[in-house]
Design a protein around this motif. Sequence first.
Motif, short mmCIF file in Angstrom:
data_model
loop_
_atom_site.label_atom_id
_atom_site.label_comp_id
_atom_site.label_asym_id
_atom_site.label_seq_id
_atom_site.Cartn_x
_atom_site.Cartn_y
_atom_site.Cartn_z
N GLY A 49 0.84 -1.19 0.00
CA GLY A 49 0.00 0.00 0.00
C GLY A 49 0.86 1.23 0.00
O GLY A 49 2.02 1.19 0.41
N ASN A 50 0.32 2.32 -0.41
CA ASN A 50 1.07 3.55 -0.50
C ASN A 50 0.35 4.67 0.23
O ASN A 50 0.58 5.83 -0.05
CB ASN A 50 1.32 3.91 -1.97
N SER A 51 -0.51 4.31 1.17
CA SER A 51 -1.27 5.33 1.88
C SER A 51 -0.41 5.92 3.00
O SER A 51 0.62 5.37 3.38
CB SER A 51 -2.54 4.73 2.47
N ALA A 52 -0.85 7.03 3.54
CA ALA A 52 -0.12 7.67 4.63
C ALA A 52 -0.11 6.78 5.87
O ALA A 52 0.90 6.71 6.58
CB ALA A 52 -0.75 9.02 4.95
N ALA A 53 -1.21 6.08 6.11
CA ALA A 53 -1.26 5.18 7.27
C ALA A 53 -0.28 4.03 7.11
O ALA A 53 0.38 3.62 8.08
CB ALA A 53 -2.68 4.64 7.44
N MET A 54 -0.15 3.50 5.90
CA MET A 54 0.79 2.40 5.68
C MET A 54 2.23 2.88 5.82
O MET A 54 3.07 2.16 6.37
CB MET A 54 0.56 1.83 4.28
N LYS A 55 2.53 4.08 5.36
CA LYS A 55 3.88 4.63 5.52
C LYS A 55 4.21 4.85 6.99
O LYS A 55 5.32 4.58 7.44
CB LYS A 55 4.00 5.94 4.75
N ALA A 56 3.23 5.33 7.77
CA ALA A 56 3.45 5.52 9.20
C ALA A 56 3.67 4.19 9.91
O ALA A 56 4.52 4.07 10.79
CB ALA A 56 2.27 6.26 9.83
N HIS A 57 2.92 3.18 9.51
CA HIS A 57 3.08 1.85 10.10
C HIS A 57 4.46 1.28 9.77
O HIS A 57 5.13 0.71 10.64
CB HIS A 57 1.98 0.92 9.57
N ASP A 58 4.91 1.44 8.54
CA ASP A 58 6.24 0.95 8.15
C ASP A 58 7.34 1.68 8.91
O ASP A 58 8.33 1.07 9.32
CB ASP A 58 6.45 1.10 6.65
N ALA A 59 7.18 2.99 9.11
CA ALA A 59 8.19 3.77 9.83
C ALA A 59 8.27 3.35 11.29
O ALA A 59 9.35 3.21 11.85
CB ALA A 59 7.89 5.26 9.72
N SER A 60 7.12 3.11 11.92
CA SER A 60 7.14 2.70 13.32
C SER A 60 7.65 1.27 13.46
O SER A 60 8.32 0.94 14.44
CB SER A 60 5.76 2.84 13.95
N ARG A 61 7.38 0.42 12.50
CA ARG A 61 7.87 -0.96 12.55
C ARG A 61 9.39 -0.98 12.35
O ARG A 61 10.09 -1.79 12.95
CB ARG A 61 7.19 -1.80 11.47
N ALA A 62 9.91 -0.07 11.55
CA ALA A 62 11.36 -0.02 11.31
C ALA A 62 12.11 0.39 12.56
O ALA A 62 13.24 -0.03 12.77
CB ALA A 62 11.66 0.94 10.17
N THR A 63 11.51 1.20 13.44
CA THR A 63 12.21 1.63 14.64
C THR A 63 12.37 0.49 15.64
O THR A 63 13.22 0.57 16.53
CB THR A 63 11.47 2.79 15.33
#
Length: 95
Positions: A49-63
Amino acid sequence: MPTYSFRCAQRCDPVEQSFSMADAPSEVTCPQCGQAAARKISSPALGRGNSAAMKAHDASRATADTPAVVSSLPPAGRSATRTTSNPLHRRLPRP
């Protein structure tokens, strides 16, 4: 439209094609060898997905795997602000 993965008996490269759920065939023709390629069962692509929510989820998972590292301590002398207008705040422990 869902993407389905197919693989022939000759073990050629997997074939991925999109069909509607109502029209998904159980077999397609393999483009490499021309034999019938059966549909494989796979997990759904929920992480695409390329939504803002998916990007936020990916960023928090990366931390979780690679947390941000600080290079120095915060400056000394940081003072906490206390409010005295609320009587409940007076009963809190002092920093």
